[in-house]
Write a protein that holds these residues in place. Sequence first.
Motif, PDB file in Angstrom:
ATOM      1  N   GLY A   1       0.818  -1.214   0.000  1.00 45.69           N
ATOM      2  CA  GLY A   1       0.000   0.000   0.000  1.00 45.69           C
ATOM      3  C   GLY A   1       0.846   1.256   0.000  1.00 45.69           C
ATOM      4  O   GLY A   1       0.493   2.257  -0.638  1.00 45.69           O
ATOM      5  N   TYR A   2       1.970   1.211   0.710  1.00 43.05           N
ATOM      6  CA  TYR A   2       2.885   2.360   0.738  1.00 43.05           C
ATOM      7  C   TYR A   2       3.442   2.631  -0.659  1.00 43.05           C
ATOM      8  O   TYR A   2       3.478   3.779  -1.123  1.00 43.05           O
TER       9      TYR A   2
ATOM     10  N   THR B   1      -3.238   0.561   1.035  1.00 42.70           N
ATOM     11  CA  THR B   1      -3.253   1.786   0.233  1.00 42.70           C
ATOM     12  C   THR B   1      -4.172   2.835   0.848  1.00 42.70           C
ATOM     13  O   THR B   1      -3.812   4.015   0.970  1.00 42.70           O
TER      14      THR B   1
ATOM     15  N   SER C   1       2.118   1.664  -3.564  1.00 46.89           N
ATOM     16  CA  SER C   1       1.037   2.077  -4.465  1.00 46.89           C
ATOM     17  C   SER C   1       0.618   3.523  -4.217  1.00 46.89           C
ATOM     18  O   SER C   1       0.394   4.288  -5.165  1.00 46.89           O
ATOM     19  N   SER C   2       0.532   3.924  -2.937  1.00 46.74           N
ATOM     20  CA  SER C   2       0.083   5.290  -2.624  1.00 46.74           C
ATOM     21  C   SER C   2       1.135   6.321  -2.987  1.00 46.74           C
ATOM     22  O   SER C   2       0.816   7.396  -3.497  1.00 46.74           O
ATOM     23  N   ARG C   3       2.413   6.007  -2.730  1.00 45.64           N
ATOM     24  CA  ARG C   3       3.483   6.965  -3.038  1.00 45.64           C
ATOM     25  C   ARG C   3       3.875   6.935  -4.511  1.00 45.64           C
ATOM     26  O   ARG C   3       4.553   7.832  -5.005  1.00 45.64           O
TER      27      ARG C   3
ATOM     28  N   LEU D   1      -2.854   6.448   2.287  1.00 45.62           N
ATOM     29  CA  LEU D   1      -3.337   7.693   1.695  1.00 45.62           C
ATOM     30  C   LEU D   1      -3.799   8.690   2.757  1.00 45.62           C
ATOM     31  O   LEU D   1      -3.915   9.883   2.482  1.00 45.62           O
TER      32      LEU D   1
ATOM     33  N   ARG E   1       1.570   6.633  -7.084  1.00 47.09           N
ATOM     34  CA  ARG E   1       0.394   6.858  -7.930  1.00 47.09           C
ATOM     35  C   ARG E   1       0.757   7.712  -9.145  1.00 47.09           C
ATOM     36  O   ARG E   1       1.337   8.773  -9.016  1.00 47.09           O
TER      37      ARG E   1
END
Length: 611
Positions: A425-426, A499, A428-430, A503, A432
């Motif tokens: 998730g880290y 994610t 994917s979020s950073r 976020l 994007r």
Amino acid sequence: MSKKALPRKPLTKKRLKNLILNVVTNPFNMVVLVSLVILFCLIIIPLLTMISTTFTAAQAEVMRRRIEDAQVGDFTLYYWTYMLASSMSKSVLWEPLRNSLLIGACVVVISVPLGSVLAWLMVRTDIPGKKVLSMLVIIPYMIPSWTKALSWLAVFRNATSGANGFLAGMGLPIPDWLAYGPIAIILCMSMHYYAFSYIMVSGALRSINSELEEMGEIQGASKPQILRHITLPLIMPSILSAMIMTISKSIGTYGVAANLGNRIGFYTLATKMRVFIDQGPQGVGYAMSLVLVGLAAAIIFSNQRVVGVRKSYATVGGKGGRHTLMPLGKAKKPLMAFLVVFLFLAMVMPMFVLIMETFQITTGNGYGLDNLTLYNWIGTVDQAEKYTNTPGIFRNKDFLNALWNTVRLTLIASIITAICGQFLGYISSRGRGKWYGNLTEQLVFVPYLMSGIAFSTMYFAMFSVPHLGGLIPSLYGTFTLIVLTSVVKHFPFASKSGTANMLTISVELEEAADIAGASFWKRMASIIVPLAKNGFISGFMLTFISIAKELDLIIIMMTPTTRTMSYLAFTYSQDGYNQMADAISVVVLLFILVCYIIANRFGADIGKSWG
């Protein structure tokens, strides 16, 4: 001069060296690189291995001369020809495929409208007792789908299975078409998968400002017109997504179809596939698994295409939205009656009959004191009032071993999955809008395309023999393989949760720490980990619940030493130990409900757990 007109710098040896050093010396880049390599090894390579296996002659077929003039490892189309164009194709593929599609379509027709109506009642109307009702409505989804099949058998089982259920014991003639087969499977799955549309539609309804509906009412629109022309178009993307999720899940479900279909020779793709995995040729089973994967992928991508091209509506603006509940008026009592009947049929009656059957000496002989016993829970073989070689579950070594395996599997796999989900998730979020963020999301999405049994078949094919000269060992029959499969299969849900969690943590916090001289790992330890703690606990508990009720994912990997409670209950049901199968399913249900209560105390949201 624009950036597009600038000449591209040539990739010199020095520039390549600097790029490599930038990756190696930057901790974040290393985390991204290692994560992508691991995802590729855990998802893409097993999938390619299974595809390759369907075109490779196996020793069993060569020894039995099923494949003429072939050596082990030679290229062959035998498995695909056997499945698609042989005299056995009808019973091997086409009939199970037809049955799977029929079940999937019927489950959608029943469960999606049911879940959508329930969501509308809970979110948009003034129906009384919402807090209790909304909890009761979601509880049937908490019950594993294979347990619902056992509940159905406890009520409708007839002499075809060798022991009468509740209704047959009362003297009511129960035909096979009602006790087993497609109708039973469709109704059981519908009472489970309606939760998808309930969760998704209720979320969409909460995001809609009720002023939109009130404006329609001011213009003279009736309630049916408001629902049809305002509310329905706004929630249509959620309904479409629920339809796709429901049909992709139902066509690949194994436990319900096996419990209610195998007894009368009614097979779906999932149940027929396991026959070939167990009895051979295994290559045909792997090919059928790829058919399941292809079906799920086609369904999901068609949904994305439809939702992507349809009109979208902005429902959240700068002004605060408000939600005015729609008065039901005279319809309140009939709708309350509908909810009571639904909850009684979907939860109360099946669970009551299932629990009471665990205390019966002979199923179907009523609840008189002469037919009640604690044997199925705590009895020993010498105390049995009828022939059995299995003691009560709490004196049964197989059950105690299965209980231990269930607890350690869910605990270990959930911890690993939750940690990996936060890291993914880290990234994917950073990332994007960047290639590595998009690639991570796409790789993590692949397990979602596969049903549980299709995904486990992929890992079964990958790790049944060593690869790369022993570099990739054989994990066949090991607890490690079950943990690994459970972890990777739940990556999509863990990553989605991670994610969403990441976020909520502003990048500005990390940038400020970076300016202050904090290293990457210092920023992770001092900022990300503390702020992500609650999201991690929630993700852990939700994954724990999902793995605890799992059967389809692990059934083809079970051995006598690695059996879980779900598998043991399924085995007992197939062997005719109905009361003990029911008792184990009750223990599984209590285990899941306790975990759910704990999850609620930590703020977990069941809406995020769609496993």
